[in-house]
Design a protein around this motif. Structure first.
Motif, mmCIF file in Angstrom:
data_model
loop_
_atom_site.group_PDB
_atom_site.id
_atom_site.type_symbol
_atom_site.label_atom_id
_atom_site.label_comp_id
_atom_site.label_asym_id
_atom_site.label_seq_id
_atom_site.Cartn_x
_atom_site.Cartn_y
_atom_site.Cartn_z
ATOM 1 N N THR A 248 47.548 48.041 48.941
ATOM 2 C CA THR A 248 47.350 46.620 49.210
ATOM 3 C C THR A 248 48.601 46.062 49.878
ATOM 4 O O THR A 248 49.708 46.572 49.677
ATOM 5 N N GLU B 3 44.712 41.988 49.433
ATOM 6 C CA GLU B 3 44.410 42.493 50.780
ATOM 7 C C GLU B 3 44.601 44.006 50.923
ATOM 8 O O GLU B 3 45.729 44.491 51.040
ATOM 9 N N ILE B 4 43.474 44.711 50.965
ATOM 10 C CA ILE B 4 43.491 46.157 51.181
ATOM 11 C C ILE B 4 44.059 46.466 52.567
ATOM 12 O O ILE B 4 43.735 45.803 53.552
ATOM 13 N N VAL B 5 44.916 47.486 52.628
ATOM 14 C CA VAL B 5 45.483 47.931 53.901
ATOM 15 C C VAL B 5 44.787 49.215 54.295
ATOM 16 O O VAL B 5 44.710 50.152 53.493
ATOM 17 N N GLU B 6 44.286 49.251 55.529
ATOM 18 C CA GLU B 6 43.565 50.459 56.001
ATOM 19 C C GLU B 6 44.554 51.586 56.221
ATOM 20 O O GLU B 6 45.659 51.377 56.700
ATOM 21 N N MET C 182 39.281 45.615 56.725
ATOM 22 C CA MET C 182 38.592 45.243 55.473
ATOM 23 C C MET C 182 39.612 44.832 54.423
ATOM 24 O O MET C 182 40.459 45.627 54.040
ATOM 25 N N ILE D 84 44.034 53.512 47.271
ATOM 26 C CA ILE D 84 44.013 52.264 48.039
ATOM 27 C C ILE D 84 45.385 51.606 47.986
ATOM 28 O O ILE D 84 46.012 51.514 46.926
#
Ligand SMILES: [Zn+2]
Length: 416
Positions: free
Chosen positions: A120, A413-416, A1, A118
């Motif tokens: 990114t 861009e979110i990093v899981e 995501m 979160i």
């Protein structure tokens, strides 16, 4: 995501509290702000912003134009940062939100990312551009302009205020001249949240404006020269009344702008007549005609017709007229990908939105030359701005800042 989930939103109370806290610095006389660029109050506002950014875990960069860059690290050391921001300086009788909302909205999204833990891929950098307003040191958007290569830095340093103090000296005096070379930073993208400064969104009850274009602007300073003479003893046929010529030219300005309705506008907001005495026919009039349009060809047409009309009027009256281009920038087409990110964010969050053209100049208009850029706007009461009575609601601020948050974080861009 890569994008935030639809239920992820900023903390509107915290954003609002920060806006009110910043507004205490450089208060105006009527509930707004007078935090003009490179004043002591500007320095104080900068220090508060820096403290807040450091408390949010950011490191502060400062360039030779005094532009501030608060950085939240990303996970990929090679990824270019996503930039977000606006300006903390105000008009002499300015509001609490013009510019400030865009800077503190950027800070709020960093705080929200921290709350939600979160990460990114791209770093996120919150920027405060020096001297956006251009009231104390013309022109407006001076430092984002130098950053984008539009102006030379030495020329910017030499700009003087009404007291003859230079931008360069005042930047040093308040202690906010950095070492970092201006414009050296490379951006993955730039986003700016700003109040509309116009009445459209409020009138239509729309939550956010997706800014697709910026209006171009042209400032022509017109000097009409006649002859000072006694208002009582000079016969009408023998007068060389520069004030009258100015009035006739201003009627033409209105006519020319209306001929390109609805998007073109024109007016003279700056007018001086000399000697400005009740019983002297003005021998000189100096005024600045401000034309704006999202189309370059329209701006060029309005400039040409102003000159032709003014020359005709002045020749007929036996007066001299001179023109000096004292400011301007071409219309702006914002980046389609960044504009889509703003629109998608509004959709995801369930906010109503419409496309809008920015009628005012913004730092984003210059940064668009060096990075993919877009803007989001929120309504303001009665479209009022550059006025201490400028007002927005907390809900409007939240909608704008939520959309900014989603667009910036999706791009980073979110990093899981
Ligand atoms: Zn502004």
């Amino acid at each position: 995501m890569a994008a935030p989930a639809a239920n992820m939103t900023i903390n509107a109370d915290r954003l609002w509290d920060s806006l009110m806290e910043m507004a205490k610095i450089g208060p105006g006389v009527a509930g707004g702000n007078n935090r003009q660029t490179l004043t002591d109050a500007d320095g104080e506002g900068r220090a508060l912003f820096q403290r807040w950014c450091e408390e949010a875990g950011c490191t502060m960069g400062l360039d030779t134009m005094g532009n501030m860059f608060a950085r939240r690290e990303g996970t990929d050391p090679d990824a270019l940062p996503v930039y977000v921001g606006s300006h903390l300086d105000t008009q002499p009788t300015g509001g609490k939100y013009d510019g400030v909302l865009g800077v503190l909205g950027g800070l709020e999204l960093i705080r929200t990312l921290n709350d939600l833990d979160i990460k990114t891929k791209h770093p996120i950098v919150v920027t405060n551009w020096t001297n956006e307003e251009g009231t104390r040191f013309a022109p407006a958007m001076l430092s984002s302009g130098v950053f984008a290569g539009v102006h030379e830095q030495d020329w910017a340093y030499a700009r003087e205020d009404a007291e003859g103090k230079s931008f360069g000296d005042e930047l040093v005096r308040i202690g906010w001249k950095g070492d970092e070379e201006v414009g050296a930073r490379k951006m993955h993208a730039f986003f700016e949240l700003h109040i509309e400064q116009g009445p459209i969104l409020e009138a239509e009850g729309v939550d956010v404006g997706v800014v697709t274009h910026g209006q171009g602007l042209s400032w022509t300073q017109v000097t009409v020269t006649g002859k000072d003479a006694h208002t009582g003893s000079t016969p009408m046929p023998m007068r060389k009344n520069a004030g009258l010529a100015m009035a006739r030219i201003l009627e033409k300005v209105e006519e020319i702008a209306l001929s390109h309705a609805p998007h073109a506008v024109g007016a003279a907001g700056h007018i001086d007549v000399y000697p400005n005495s009740r019983n002297v026919i003005p021998g000189k009039a100096v005024f600045t005609v401000d034309f704006r349009s999202p189309e370059l060809a329209v701006i060029r047409d309005m400039e040409a017709r102003l000159k032709a009309a003014a020359e005709e009027i002045c020749t007929h009256m036996g007066l001299e007229v001179d023109f000096e281009k004292v400011g301007g920038f071409d219309p702006v087409d914002f980046d389609e990908g960044c504009v889509a990110a703003i629109r998608n964010a509004a959709e995801r969050l369930g906010y109503s939105h419409r496309n809008i053209i920015s009628g005012a100049g913004h730092d984003a208009c210059w940064i668009n030359r060096v990075a993919p850029t877009a803007m989001v706007m929120c309504p303001c009461v009665d479209g009022l701005s550059h006025n201490e009575a400028e007002e927005i609601s907390k809900d409007w601020a939240k909608a704008g800042a939520d959309v900014l948050f989603h667009a910036v974080v999706e791009t980073a861009e979110i990093v899981e």
